[in-house]
Structures are given as structure tokens and as C-alpha cells.
Design a protein around this motif. Structure first.
Motif: not given
Length: 119
Positions: A80-103, A111-116
């Protein structure tokens, strides 16, 4: 095509915090700890952009817009990979996607997760 699974998005007031998670299924057989793990976001009307990256050794990089506010981390035992987001701003609103890249060049996306962020 296998996918990773994001969770943790939601609605938050400006100045608040959220923690996003991205879990890789066991059916992705390559070693999680060797992967490049990234969080992207797509803001309304904008192209998808890289937010944060963590590589196999644990080094991290961030977009200038989130430095000092967001922290990427990972737990290899939980795949699992995490993204801790603090001091959020309205300009951070969007869909957040995770990518795992292999060698070998294979990428796994979620599929993305919505942050508002309401201000």
C-alpha cells in the motif's frame, strides 16, 4: 488488466486533512517494494499532473504546489502507498489517481478517488 485500488477521498473543509490509500492486489506478482509509486491528480479542466513519487529506496519527490503539505509513504508488507494531505485548499479539489510502475515498463493505475475541498 490488473488495477490498483485507491480509497480515502471525500469532502473536507479548507485547512483540513485527508489520507489517501492505494493498495495493490496479490495478483500483481512483481515485488511491490521494487516499484515506483506515484500519486497523480486531475483538477477540473486540467490535464493529469504528478503530485508525488516514492521510489524503491524510499526517496520522495513532490510537485511544488504540494510541498510541505502532502507526504507520500508506503508499507511494503501491506502493498500500500499513502498520500497524507494536510492544509488542504479548494485548489486541491480533483480526482486523485495512483500509479504503480514496474521495471519492465508495465503500469498499473486505479480508478481514482474524488477529493473535494470546500472553502
Amino acid at each position: 488488466q490488473e488495477q490498483v485500488v485507491e480509497s480515502g477521498g471525500g469532502l473536507v473543509q479548507a485547512g483540513g486533512s485527508l489520507r489517501l490509500s492505494c493498495r495493490s492486489p496479490r495478483t500483481i506478482l512483481s515485488v511491490f517494494g521494487s516499484s515506483v509509486l506515484e500519486w497523480y491528480r486531475q483538477l477540473p479542466g486540467k490535464q493529469r499532473e504528478l503530485v508525488a513519487r516514492i521510489i524503491s529506496g524510499g526517496s520522495t519527490t513532490y510537485a511544488d504546489s504540494v510541498k510541505g503539505r502532502f507526504t507520500i509513504s508506503k508499507d511494503n508488507t501491506k502493498r500500500t502507498v499513502y498520500l497524507q494531505m494536510n492544509s488542504l485548499r479548494p485548489s486541491d479539489t480533483g480526482v486523485y489517481y495512483c500509479r504503480r510502475g514496474e521495471n519492465n515498463g508495465v503500469d498499473y493505475w486505479g480508478q481514482g478517488t474524488q477529493v473535494t475541498v470546500q472553502g
